[in-house]
Scaffold this active site. Sequence first.
Site, PDB file in Angstrom:
ATOM      1  N   ASP A  37      44.648  33.541  48.918  1.00 11.02           N
ATOM      2  CA  ASP A  37      45.867  33.784  48.691  1.00 11.02           C
ATOM      3  C   ASP A  37      47.025  32.648  49.282  1.00 11.02           C
ATOM      4  O   ASP A  37      46.684  32.095  50.432  1.00 11.02           O
ATOM      5  CB  ASP A  37      47.056  34.568  48.928  1.00 11.02           C
ATOM      6  CG  ASP A  37      47.498  36.209  48.517  1.00 11.02           C
ATOM      7  OD1 ASP A  37      46.116  36.418  48.541  1.00 11.02           O
ATOM      8  OD2 ASP A  37      48.045  36.584  47.951  1.00 11.02           O
ATOM      9  N   LYS A 101      52.709  33.897  42.421  1.00  6.44           N
ATOM     10  CA  LYS A 101      53.523  35.429  43.576  1.00  6.44           C
ATOM     11  C   LYS A 101      54.678  34.740  43.670  1.00  6.44           C
ATOM     12  O   LYS A 101      54.774  33.601  43.956  1.00  6.44           O
ATOM     13  CB  LYS A 101      52.738  35.544  44.654  1.00  6.44           C
ATOM     14  CG  LYS A 101      52.418  36.357  45.529  1.00  6.44           C
ATOM     15  CD  LYS A 101      51.625  36.226  46.301  1.00  6.44           C
ATOM     16  CE  LYS A 101      51.535  37.111  47.768  1.00  6.44           C
ATOM     17  NZ  LYS A 101      50.380  37.112  48.498  1.00  6.44           N
ATOM     18  N   LYS A 130      52.557  38.304  40.479  1.00  7.93           N
ATOM     19  CA  LYS A 130      52.828  39.360  41.405  1.00  7.93           C
ATOM     20  C   LYS A 130      53.955  39.369  42.093  1.00  7.93           C
ATOM     21  O   LYS A 130      54.289  37.907  43.058  1.00  7.93           O
ATOM     22  CB  LYS A 130      51.547  39.009  42.827  1.00  7.93           C
ATOM     23  CG  LYS A 130      51.837  40.340  44.209  1.00  7.93           C
ATOM     24  CD  LYS A 130      50.630  39.750  45.159  1.00  7.93           C
ATOM     25  CE  LYS A 130      50.525  40.321  46.577  1.00  7.93           C
ATOM     26  NZ  LYS A 130      50.074  40.623  47.194  1.00  7.93           N
TER      27      LYS A 130
END
Length: 169
Positions: A37, A101, A130
């Site tokens: 991430d 995300k 996400k």
Amino acid sequence: TSVHVGAAISFPLGQAGLASKVAETKIAIEDGADEIDYVIDIGQAKMHHWDYIKEEMESIVSICREHNVISKVIFENCYLEKDEIKQVALIAKEVKPDFIKTSTGFGTGGATLEDVKLMVETVEGQVKVKAAGGIRDWKTCKAMIDAGAQRIGTSSSLKILEEFEAEAK
């Protein structure tokens, strides 16, 4: 085991330079991470340096692909305007990380339905979304899923599962 190991790169504001992010990504993968991430350089996004954002995304995503590691690009939407979110999503649509995300969960705001819908609509199924940050109950979680989020980031998973099970009865 089947438990995934994730690593956060340039957390939480994405301010590390590209060389640092690349080095962090490589080290994390060498150390066993199978999901990365990374936070985009928010300053570069605010200055609309889209070529930089694209180069950063291409660099990190390509390292992840080489090692069969899931890549997630964190926008940290609370610091971006809607047109900036859309532009980063358009870059992602071209580069194709595994996920984009909404948030680290450490910014001034988390996932919103409006942002999830914008991200989902912009990538047109080319990238998964996400939703993360501020999702603390089943009602909110379900709304994010209904809006198109394919993963949820939450620190309230037990509460959400309990509420889900209670609703299913």
